[in-house]
Write an enzyme that holds these catalytic residues in place. Sequence first.
Site, PDB file in Angstrom:
ATOM      1  N   THR A 131       0.843  -1.227  -0.164  1.00 25.12           N
ATOM      2  CA  THR A 131       0.043   0.043  -0.096  1.00 25.12           C
ATOM      3  C   THR A 131       1.039   1.261   0.028  1.00 25.12           C
ATOM      4  O   THR A 131       2.090   1.200   0.474  1.00 25.12           O
ATOM      5  CB  THR A 131      -0.947   0.031   1.358  1.00 25.12           C
ATOM      6  N   ARG A 132       0.442   2.522  -0.689  1.00 26.98           N
ATOM      7  CA  ARG A 132       0.987   3.645  -0.745  1.00 26.98           C
ATOM      8  C   ARG A 132      -0.135   4.834   0.039  1.00 26.98           C
ATOM      9  O   ARG A 132       0.064   5.962  -0.162  1.00 26.98           O
ATOM     10  CB  ARG A 132       1.467   4.064  -1.880  1.00 26.98           C
ATOM     11  N   HIS A 173      -7.946   1.957   5.551  1.00 24.26           N
ATOM     12  CA  HIS A 173      -9.147   2.413   5.818  1.00 24.26           C
ATOM     13  C   HIS A 173     -10.142   1.205   6.324  1.00 24.26           C
ATOM     14  O   HIS A 173      -9.281  -0.005   6.244  1.00 24.26           O
ATOM     15  CB  HIS A 173     -10.012   3.172   5.047  1.00 24.26           C
ATOM     16  N   HIS A 225      -9.908  -1.929   3.896  1.00 26.69           N
ATOM     17  CA  HIS A 225      -8.402  -2.289   3.612  1.00 26.69           C
ATOM     18  C   HIS A 225      -8.357  -3.453   4.658  1.00 26.69           C
ATOM     19  O   HIS A 225      -7.668  -4.428   4.601  1.00 26.69           O
ATOM     20  CB  HIS A 225      -7.353  -1.469   3.857  1.00 26.69           C
ATOM     21  N   ARG A 259      -6.742  -4.086  -7.661  1.00 24.01           N
ATOM     22  CA  ARG A 259      -7.458  -3.513  -8.756  1.00 24.01           C
ATOM     23  C   ARG A 259      -6.901  -2.085  -9.380  1.00 24.01           C
ATOM     24  O   ARG A 259      -6.441  -1.355  -8.446  1.00 24.01           O
ATOM     25  CB  ARG A 259      -8.916  -3.310  -8.539  1.00 24.01           C
TER      26      ARG A 259
END
Length: 568
Positions: free
Chosen positions: A194-195, A199, A202, A288
């Site tokens: 992740t960057r 939330h 996730h 995605r």
Amino acid sequence: MTLPNLAPIPELYVSHESAQKLKIEAGNLPSWDLTPRQICDLELLMNGGFFPLKGFLGEADYEGVVENMRLADGTLWPMPITLDVTEKFAEGIAPGQDIALRDQEGVILAILSVTDKWVPNKAKEAEKVFGADDLAHPAVNYLHNTAGGIYLGGPITGIQQPVHYDFKARRDTPNELRAYFRKLGWQKIVAFQTRNPLHRAHQELTFRAAREAQANLLIHPVVGMTKPGDVDHFTRVRCYEAVLDQYPQSTTTMSLLNLAMRMAGPREAVWHGLIRKNHGVTHFIVGRDHAGPGKNSQGVDFYGPYDAQTLFKQYEEEIGVTMVDFKHMVYVQEKAQYYPANEVPEGCTVLDISGTELRRRLREGLDIPEWFSFPQVVAELRRTSPARAKQGFTVFFTGLSGSGKSTIANALMVKLMEMGGRPVTLLDGDVVRKHLSSELGFSKEHRDINIKRIGYVASEITKNGGIAICAPIAPYTATRRAVREMIEAYGAFVEVHVATSLEECESRDRKGLYKLAREGKIKEFTGISDPYEVPTSPELAVDTTGVDVDHCAHQVILKLESMGLIKA
């Protein structure tokens, strides 16, 4: 027996004793000061994160990677890892030479034994690696407008790792993570890349992924270079730490990855998979539009939403990591929980907040519901991203000499000072030339340096909650974009094109400069002997022909109000 994913991986560092000797010897070698991106690349080369690479790619490996995602020996590797240098530096370097690679404080990190030196075809690299030679792609823009024109390749001798002063306990090399997994007896590990802040969707996604793979979870966020405009890594790591206690401690860990992302979509997903394999991971969540940079210059997404998953699946066996496909998670109101979008019970109400909508709510100080994010995360984001009317910002006027930039900028400054609330600084082109850039001439290189200095000062003002007003000519698109990226890391950048025509500017010619330029007495004069690249999508365009200054300044005020930067 130690599993292959947990056995130690080769590193490029020499022993401590050898490093001390080499450091002294390297002091006499030609030195290259690494850019932030090159420091990220070097760190992962040295610690095994980029295994099997033994250094920056030589020309044959580079060509193979660009052409078909393979090194010259056929090994899968989708991303060119190159040392780009300036033509000036490259003049004094030949294959067979060693050069010292230093960080930005001058500390020697490694020695590069140069085997190859060549001029790359950057248009081809952009087309093959990123899918299009389109400057709207941040990595393509970097390639053409930031990266040096010559590539050097060769093996690396690692002397010491780059120094990080932040989050030290969270930074693990591939071998440190492998040792940690061995110690805990973890055999199957699923990594989440992740960057962005985490939330609730996730969290639900990562829980499901770990459950499906019957694996432990590694949250592995990127803290090197990401996309311009992304939330800074300090804020993100604080957000991650705020939600870690929502995860079971015995089956979850978090480690930071100092990777310079390229936002290369499908190729990047394969690259991320190989990097995670080197860190001891067995499964990897592919999102995605994984590592997508957004829209191209035609307003269409660079990559299809599932292109990354398709390419990863194609090479899954060779990567040696099993793909867990990212489910788009949505909140189902009646059930008060998250479901994958394709599993929502019929007739139920779906709630979702997009990234754009989240940014709008933060910008305008609006409520962010608890079903969407954790209160700790929202509090952290609000701390670093207060409502727009409380943030610093930059108004950047650009236009021909005599177009009226300075006059409007002065009027705007007075209007903003009259309103009060934030300190206002005017960085006028002529004043900056006198105080900040007195030694510079008017060549393209010197103009670029001058504009970047203005951008740097404006970014510091913006970062500290002030308003910067800049009024240089700034004739080149790439330089204006570089300044925009510098400033948007801290606040809004409002480009105002003062679109007064050349004929009108020349008829005014208050300083007699156009006359001297026409007579050939001033070389490289914008609009006469040097181009002015017209902004294609400024936040606002004004023309001062036959219009009074007050009206133009008022147009800017209205624009700032509509953007929420000042209160109406």
